[in-house]
Motif scaffolding. Sequence first.
Motif, PDB file in Angstrom:
ATOM      1  N   ARG A 172     -33.148  -3.887 -51.065  1.00  0.00           N
ATOM      2  CA  ARG A 172     -33.731  -5.124 -51.575  1.00  0.00           C
ATOM      3  C   ARG A 172     -32.817  -6.292 -51.219  1.00  0.00           C
ATOM      4  O   ARG A 172     -31.585  -6.169 -51.266  1.00  0.00           O
ATOM      5  CB  ARG A 172     -33.941  -5.061 -53.094  1.00  0.00           C
ATOM      6  CG  ARG A 172     -35.063  -4.106 -53.487  1.00  0.00           C
ATOM      7  CD  ARG A 172     -35.236  -3.957 -54.981  1.00  0.00           C
ATOM      8  NE  ARG A 172     -36.324  -3.020 -55.276  1.00  0.00           N
ATOM      9  CZ  ARG A 172     -37.549  -3.359 -55.642  1.00  0.00           C
ATOM     10  NH1 ARG A 172     -37.853  -4.638 -55.809  1.00  0.00           N
ATOM     11  NH2 ARG A 172     -38.470  -2.441 -55.873  1.00  0.00           N
ATOM     12  N   ILE A 173     -33.428  -7.408 -50.869  1.00  0.00           N
ATOM     13  CA  ILE A 173     -32.716  -8.626 -50.517  1.00  0.00           C
ATOM     14  C   ILE A 173     -33.038  -9.663 -51.581  1.00  0.00           C
ATOM     15  O   ILE A 173     -34.187 -10.068 -51.743  1.00  0.00           O
ATOM     16  CB  ILE A 173     -33.115  -9.120 -49.120  1.00  0.00           C
ATOM     17  CG1 ILE A 173     -32.884  -8.008 -48.083  1.00  0.00           C
ATOM     18  CG2 ILE A 173     -32.332 -10.366 -48.747  1.00  0.00           C
ATOM     19  CD1 ILE A 173     -33.466  -8.309 -46.725  1.00  0.00           C
ATOM     20  N   TRP A 174     -32.010 -10.061 -52.320  1.00  0.00           N
ATOM     21  CA  TRP A 174     -32.179 -10.930 -53.482  1.00  0.00           C
ATOM     22  C   TRP A 174     -31.675 -12.338 -53.177  1.00  0.00           C
ATOM     23  O   TRP A 174     -30.635 -12.502 -52.529  1.00  0.00           O
ATOM     24  CB  TRP A 174     -31.406 -10.384 -54.674  1.00  0.00           C
ATOM     25  CG  TRP A 174     -31.604  -8.934 -54.979  1.00  0.00           C
ATOM     26  CD1 TRP A 174     -30.984  -7.883 -54.363  1.00  0.00           C
ATOM     27  CD2 TRP A 174     -32.460  -8.365 -55.982  1.00  0.00           C
ATOM     28  NE1 TRP A 174     -31.395  -6.690 -54.915  1.00  0.00           N
ATOM     29  CE2 TRP A 174     -32.305  -6.960 -55.901  1.00  0.00           C
ATOM     30  CE3 TRP A 174     -33.327  -8.901 -56.923  1.00  0.00           C
ATOM     31  CZ2 TRP A 174     -32.990  -6.085 -56.746  1.00  0.00           C
ATOM     32  CZ3 TRP A 174     -34.013  -8.032 -57.762  1.00  0.00           C
ATOM     33  CH2 TRP A 174     -33.838  -6.650 -57.678  1.00  0.00           C
ATOM     34  N   ASP A 175     -32.366 -13.334 -53.668  1.00  0.00           N
ATOM     35  CA  ASP A 175     -31.923 -14.727 -53.582  1.00  0.00           C
ATOM     36  C   ASP A 175     -31.346 -15.113 -54.940  1.00  0.00           C
ATOM     37  O   ASP A 175     -32.080 -15.435 -55.875  1.00  0.00           O
ATOM     38  CB  ASP A 175     -33.095 -15.635 -53.199  1.00  0.00           C
ATOM     39  CG  ASP A 175     -32.671 -17.081 -53.013  1.00  0.00           C
ATOM     40  OD1 ASP A 175     -31.469 -17.383 -53.201  1.00  0.00           O
ATOM     41  OD2 ASP A 175     -33.534 -17.924 -52.700  1.00  0.00           O
ATOM     42  N   LEU A 176     -30.019 -15.080 -55.046  1.00  0.00           N
ATOM     43  CA  LEU A 176     -29.383 -15.360 -56.338  1.00  0.00           C
ATOM     44  C   LEU A 176     -29.476 -16.833 -56.717  1.00  0.00           C
ATOM     45  O   LEU A 176     -29.315 -17.177 -57.889  1.00  0.00           O
ATOM     46  CB  LEU A 176     -27.913 -14.917 -56.310  1.00  0.00           C
ATOM     47  CG  LEU A 176     -27.654 -13.434 -55.993  1.00  0.00           C
ATOM     48  CD1 LEU A 176     -26.189 -13.094 -56.223  1.00  0.00           C
ATOM     49  CD2 LEU A 176     -28.556 -12.536 -56.824  1.00  0.00           C
ATOM     50  N   ALA A 177     -29.745 -17.697 -55.729  1.00  0.00           N
ATOM     51  CA  ALA A 177     -29.924 -19.112 -56.045  1.00  0.00           C
ATOM     52  C   ALA A 177     -31.152 -19.317 -56.915  1.00  0.00           C
ATOM     53  O   ALA A 177     -31.255 -20.308 -57.646  1.00  0.00           O
ATOM     54  CB  ALA A 177     -30.041 -19.934 -54.760  1.00  0.00           C
ATOM     55  N   HIS A 178     -32.102 -18.364 -56.843  1.00  0.00           N
ATOM     56  CA  HIS A 178     -33.297 -18.405 -57.685  1.00  0.00           C
ATOM     57  C   HIS A 178     -33.282 -17.267 -58.697  1.00  0.00           C
ATOM     58  O   HIS A 178     -34.331 -16.762 -59.101  1.00  0.00           O
ATOM     59  CB  HIS A 178     -34.560 -18.337 -56.822  1.00  0.00           C
ATOM     60  CG  HIS A 178     -34.745 -19.523 -55.929  1.00  0.00           C
ATOM     61  ND1 HIS A 178     -34.143 -19.636 -54.697  1.00  0.00           N
ATOM     62  CD2 HIS A 178     -35.459 -20.669 -56.099  1.00  0.00           C
ATOM     63  CE1 HIS A 178     -34.475 -20.788 -54.139  1.00  0.00           C
ATOM     64  NE2 HIS A 178     -35.279 -21.430 -54.958  1.00  0.00           N
ATOM     65  N   LYS A 179     -32.066 -16.831 -59.067  1.00  0.00           N
ATOM     66  CA  LYS A 179     -31.871 -15.772 -60.054  1.00  0.00           C
ATOM     67  C   LYS A 179     -32.607 -14.485 -59.680  1.00  0.00           C
ATOM     68  O   LYS A 179     -33.094 -13.743 -60.530  1.00  0.00           O
ATOM     69  CB  LYS A 179     -32.311 -16.241 -61.446  1.00  0.00           C
ATOM     70  CG  LYS A 179     -31.479 -17.401 -61.982  1.00  0.00           C
ATOM     71  CD  LYS A 179     -31.860 -17.759 -63.408  1.00  0.00           C
ATOM     72  CE  LYS A 179     -30.973 -18.884 -63.931  1.00  0.00           C
ATOM     73  NZ  LYS A 179     -31.296 -19.232 -65.343  1.00  0.00           N
ATOM     74  N   GLY A 180     -32.683 -14.255 -58.368  1.00  0.00           N
ATOM     75  CA  GLY A 180     -33.270 -13.012 -57.889  1.00  0.00           C
ATOM     76  C   GLY A 180     -34.779 -12.954 -57.930  1.00  0.00           C
ATOM     77  O   GLY A 180     -35.362 -11.880 -57.748  1.00  0.00           O
ATOM     78  N   LYS A 181     -35.427 -14.077 -58.148  1.00  0.00           N
ATOM     79  CA  LYS A 181     -36.893 -14.065 -58.249  1.00  0.00           C
ATOM     80  C   LYS A 181     -37.562 -13.912 -56.882  1.00  0.00           C
ATOM     81  O   LYS A 181     -38.693 -13.452 -56.797  1.00  0.00           O
ATOM     82  CB  LYS A 181     -37.369 -15.337 -58.942  1.00  0.00           C
ATOM     83  CG  LYS A 181     -36.953 -15.402 -60.410  1.00  0.00           C
ATOM     84  CD  LYS A 181     -37.470 -16.663 -61.082  1.00  0.00           C
ATOM     85  CE  LYS A 181     -37.049 -16.704 -62.553  1.00  0.00           C
ATOM     86  NZ  LYS A 181     -37.521 -17.930 -63.232  1.00  0.00           N
ATOM     87  N   LYS A 182     -36.878 -14.322 -55.817  1.00  0.00           N
ATOM     88  CA  LYS A 182     -37.410 -14.134 -54.474  1.00  0.00           C
ATOM     89  C   LYS A 182     -36.784 -12.868 -53.901  1.00  0.00           C
ATOM     90  O   LYS A 182     -35.612 -12.838 -53.565  1.00  0.00           O
ATOM     91  CB  LYS A 182     -37.088 -15.343 -53.593  1.00  0.00           C
ATOM     92  CG  LYS A 182     -37.791 -16.626 -54.026  1.00  0.00           C
ATOM     93  CD  LYS A 182     -37.521 -17.752 -53.048  1.00  0.00           C
ATOM     94  CE  LYS A 182     -38.282 -19.019 -53.443  1.00  0.00           C
ATOM     95  NZ  LYS A 182     -38.026 -20.130 -52.479  1.00  0.00           N
ATOM     96  N   VAL A 183     -37.579 -11.819 -53.783  1.00  0.00           N
ATOM     97  CA  VAL A 183     -37.074 -10.512 -53.390  1.00  0.00           C
ATOM     98  C   VAL A 183     -37.837  -9.997 -52.178  1.00  0.00           C
ATOM     99  O   VAL A 183     -39.065 -10.094 -52.120  1.00  0.00           O
ATOM    100  CB  VAL A 183     -37.196  -9.489 -54.544  1.00  0.00           C
ATOM    101  CG1 VAL A 183     -36.591  -8.149 -54.133  1.00  0.00           C
ATOM    102  CG2 VAL A 183     -36.535 -10.022 -55.803  1.00  0.00           C
ATOM    103  N   GLN A 184     -37.090  -9.473 -51.206  1.00  0.00           N
ATOM    104  CA  GLN A 184     -37.682  -8.774 -50.080  1.00  0.00           C
ATOM    105  C   GLN A 184     -37.339  -7.297 -50.225  1.00  0.00           C
ATOM    106  O   GLN A 184     -36.187  -6.944 -50.484  1.00  0.00           O
ATOM    107  CB  GLN A 184     -37.129  -9.302 -48.748  1.00  0.00           C
ATOM    108  CG  GLN A 184     -37.419 -10.773 -48.484  1.00  0.00           C
ATOM    109  CD  GLN A 184     -38.873 -11.031 -48.165  1.00  0.00           C
ATOM    110  OE1 GLN A 184     -39.589 -10.124 -47.727  1.00  0.00           O
ATOM    111  NE2 GLN A 184     -39.315 -12.265 -48.357  1.00  0.00           N
ATOM    112  N   VAL A 185     -38.312  -6.421 -50.072  1.00  0.00           N
ATOM    113  CA  VAL A 185     -38.108  -4.978 -50.205  1.00  0.00           C
ATOM    114  C   VAL A 185     -38.270  -4.333 -48.839  1.00  0.00           C
ATOM    115  O   VAL A 185     -39.290  -4.539 -48.165  1.00  0.00           O
ATOM    116  CB  VAL A 185     -39.103  -4.360 -51.207  1.00  0.00           C
ATOM    117  CG1 VAL A 185     -38.849  -2.849 -51.334  1.00  0.00           C
ATOM    118  CG2 VAL A 185     -38.982  -5.037 -52.568  1.00  0.00           C
ATOM    119  N   LEU A 186     -37.265  -3.554 -48.420  1.00  0.00           N
ATOM    120  CA  LEU A 186     -37.294  -2.849 -47.145  1.00  0.00           C
ATOM    121  C   LEU A 186     -37.479  -1.363 -47.420  1.00  0.00           C
ATOM    122  O   LEU A 186     -36.629  -0.726 -48.043  1.00  0.00           O
ATOM    123  CB  LEU A 186     -35.997  -3.088 -46.366  1.00  0.00           C
ATOM    124  CG  LEU A 186     -35.610  -4.551 -46.115  1.00  0.00           C
ATOM    125  CD1 LEU A 186     -34.331  -4.634 -45.310  1.00  0.00           C
ATOM    126  CD2 LEU A 186     -36.741  -5.295 -45.406  1.00  0.00           C
TER     127      LEU A 186
END
Length: 418
Positions: A172-186
Amino acid sequence: MCSESGSSAELQPASPEPPLLLELKTRRPPSLLDLAGCETWSVDFSPDGAWFAWSMGHGIVWVVAWPLDSEEGQDGETDRGDKSFSCGHPVWGLAFGPRPPKSAHLAKTASKGKNILLLATGLENGVIKIWNVLTGSAVFDLHGHEGVVRDLVFPQNGSLTLISSSRDKTLRIWDLAHKGKKVQVLSGHKDWISCCSVSSDCSMIASVGRFDRMVCLWSLRSYTFIRNLMGANQKQLCLLSSCDFSPDGAVLATAAFSGSSWWIDLWDPYTAEKLATLADYFDDYGQNQISAIQFSPNGLHLAIVTDDRALRVWEPGERRMTMQTKRGRDSNGLCCNYHPQGGVIATGTRDGHVRFWRPPRTVPSLCHLCRSTLRHSVSTHQMEALPLPRRILEYLTYRNIPERLRACCSSDEEDWES
């Protein structure tokens, strides 16, 4: 590293063992000794080398200022005291971030978050906890994984991006700038994922599956699967345990073991070509797994942790180990990590302890420095298009390493000790 491609070689007797600088031991009640849950599964240094963290077992992460005798920051205001983070569940992976890029130009664009130092901890229950190291407080939790979070990586581009790998077969690729709300799953692995690594130019993610015998490459730009380096017809029974990109991103090292051997494969991630294999064979069936590998910051050496030796240090292409500890079944090694300046290697053990070793001090050659600088931004395909003499091209594409280096049998003690 001037050996011709295609040759084979025996590893020669090793140099004396690396000096043990320090060992940190945890104090536990006798009732907890030797029980599952006390392992140090992960260790890490902060990007500036000023902090060190390790999972000391039973859900506790300890963070200390480095070097250990330092008391305050350069401005005299930073709290440099030891910090203990109680995560509530066993910690399997941890990582400091964000990690600034090497490029001075890119470092300026990432300087907005220069005062932020986070620690991500991956737990047995699938949760990732994010901590503010300087304040010692929990920031937020990331939910989504359905199994043990085995590894965590911040890409070296200064961003608040976090990559996690899990036993639920996904990254999973998390965007911590958005508190992990934008997630990409591989998705693509067929079983547990043991480890993941990000190339220095932040274009690729590598991941190895524990049981599915897959070495996968993923695009960090398009979040898509690129290839499986092992190939669909891989029949050899083995367990994959670790992987790491070289600092210039031109080589991917993967570690695997079976019942009577362990080996390290060096790959070209651009062409999927296997450049070399270092193998060790031993007599005790199923008693000598390889746990972790990591390139040194200058790319000259590869640190290796196995059951029978606490630490080996190898220069790819050389016919001998640069350094290695004495053989002993009590090494209990699980993980390793270089200090960002390369002067120390930390290893974690099954009993929750951490050992610090002094690695070899080698000044990189001008050839190596030029290759590292060039390969950081030039792919193998781009190199092959240049009108270069064959020997120079082989050196720049790491094809001058002997294809197979066989270590002496682990039972031959006299062949290893100096």
